[in-house]
Design an enzyme around this catalytic site. Structure first.
Site, mmCIF file in Angstrom:
data_model
loop_
_atom_site.group_PDB
_atom_site.id
_atom_site.type_symbol
_atom_site.label_atom_id
_atom_site.label_comp_id
_atom_site.label_asym_id
_atom_site.label_seq_id
_atom_site.Cartn_x
_atom_site.Cartn_y
_atom_site.Cartn_z
ATOM 1 C CB SER A 1 -0.919 0.019 1.224
ATOM 2 O OG SER A 1 -0.155 0.011 2.426
ATOM 3 C CE1 TYR A 2 3.851 1.646 4.165
ATOM 4 C CE2 TYR A 2 6.153 1.162 3.732
ATOM 5 C CZ TYR A 2 5.108 1.291 4.621
ATOM 6 O OH TYR A 2 5.329 1.070 5.956
ATOM 7 N N GLY A 3 2.690 4.308 -1.286
ATOM 8 C CA GLY A 3 2.541 5.092 -2.497
ATOM 9 C C GLY A 3 1.137 5.667 -2.524
#
Length: 408
Positions: A92-94
């Site tokens: 989920s990073y971004g």
């Protein structure tokens, strides 16, 4: 067997791979009486500190722009050249259309690393899988793992971690998360499994559940620093020590509050105008679409009312505003020890985490940060220095706000 000490990248020393076979590489941070070694994490060996990549792709909190990618590649190469092989990320990073960008960048950087193949192959990726409400079956987690593998351009994930527990708000989904880890492990997509933001009670439950299914719980990632050393953190550490689980401490610098850079009158700025807005404007102009701009005064920030010491800044600044005034005793002690040791405040704060038996994963987004963080390795705080810091932390009223997803 010959031993060499590396102050330069391995690729700069040898060109014949046959020579490498009989050489044991020793990194600069191993050249002292403390002789820090790589640590066992499940079936893998990892450096005593890793690097976090939350900022890679996050425009909202960390001001990421794609123009930063070149420097991110440089700091990645620098890390590997200095023996760092653990990198923490998440699917989920971004933010927005950049969702998954952190994993994509890591995949590109691994593929483009110019050093020895052995160094590249020893990279351990610890990625976290979000507890999205639609992830309710083992197969959905298997698909998520395959998507991460595709972005990372690797054949097997080092550590697959549940990003958070749903016990606080959707307890019916919790079993699905656990079965998801089992499925990923059983299908050989991951080498080890771990959890993040699990409190003591949930930690024991998932440990026992996985153990019954032949899946060892290898790591627990928790917010752990001199600003976050409450009862839950210490209980988690005690449980992990007793069960042979490795603790990975995220936010070891308290989102930057333990760097010594910030004061109540000098807080980090919020996000600025990004590329997306300008791209939207260009598209609209070309198609004859009228743009209606909301918040033209930036939620009041463009009214002229505010100064550097009086700004309603971004989410990170709101947090700093609450905590920074109450951490002065701790920052004074950090600075005192840093001066005596010839270190920086961040290096002392990270070293405290190492001395407490955890693997800190400070976030990095510049070569300068990476170089400074590397200075946390190769030495250890003395017992009286640890006592001084922990006393100062207890005397400081400012404490880190715990992750909203942290369970009991």
């Amino acid at each position: 067997m010959m031993t060499i000490s590396l102050m330069t990248p391995p690729c700069a020393l040898f060109t014949d791979n046959n020579i490498i076979k009989n050489i044991r590489v020793t990194w600069p941070w191993q050249q002292n009486k403390n002789n820090l070694q790589q640590l066992k994490l499940g079936p893998m060996s990892v450096s005593p500190m890793g690097f976090g990549t939350w900022a890679w792709g996050n425009q909202l909190l960390w001001g990421y722009q794609q123009s930063m990618d070149s420097e991110l590649q440089q700091l990645f190469n620098l890390a590997l050249d200095n023996g760092i092989n653990l990198f923490d990320t998440a699917d989920s990073y971004g933010t927005g259309k950049l969702n998954g960008q952190s994993e994509k960048l890591l995949g590109n950087f691994i593929a483009q690393y110019p050093g020895q193949a052995e160094t590249r192959d020893n990279v351990v990726i610890a990625t976290k899988f979000a507890a999205y409400p639609w992830r309710l079956t083992p197969n959905q987690f298997v698909n998520a793992a395959k998507s991460s593998l595709n972005r990372l351009q690797i054949e097997q994930i080092g550590i697959a971690q549940l990003h958070w527990s749903t016990a606080n708000y959707a307890p019916f989904q919790e079993r699905a998360l656990w079965d998801g880890l089992v499925a990923m492990y059983d299908q050989g997509l991951v080498r080890a499994v771990g959890v993040s933001n699990y409190g003591p009670k949930q930690l024991l439950k998932i440990h026992d559940y996985l153990k019954e299914r032949g899946v060892p719980l290898s790591s627990v990632q928790v917010q752990f620093s001199l600003l976050s050393m409450g009862e839950d953190q210490m209980e988690i550490k005690t449980i992990c020590d007793s069960l042979g689980i490795r603790v990975i401490s995220y936010s070891p610098l308290g989102l930057g509050m333990l760097t010594g850079k910030y004061t109540p009158s000098n807080l980090p700025q919020g996000p600025s105008m990004g590329e997306d807005q300008m791209e939207i404007k260009t598209i609209c102009d070309s198609l004859g679409i009228r743009v209606i701009s909301y918040s033209p005064l930036g939620l009041g920030m463009l009214t002229g009312k505010y100064t550097p010491s009086n700004l309603p800044q971004g989410p990170r600044s709101l947090l700093f505003r609450q905590i920074i005034p109450g951490v002065e005793p701790l920052l004074i002690s950090l600075k005192e020890i840093a001066l005596k040791r010839g270190k920086t405040i961040p290096q002392v704060a990270i070293n405290w985490c190492i001395c407490k038996g955890t693997i800190p994963i400070p976030g990095v987004k510049s070569v300068k940060q990476a170089e400074e963080n590397l200075g946390a390795l190769g030495w250890k705080l003395k017992a009286n220095e640890l006592d001084q810091l922990e006393y100062a932390a207890r005397q400081s009223p400012g404490k880190m706000i715990q992750n909203v997803f942290q369970t009991r």
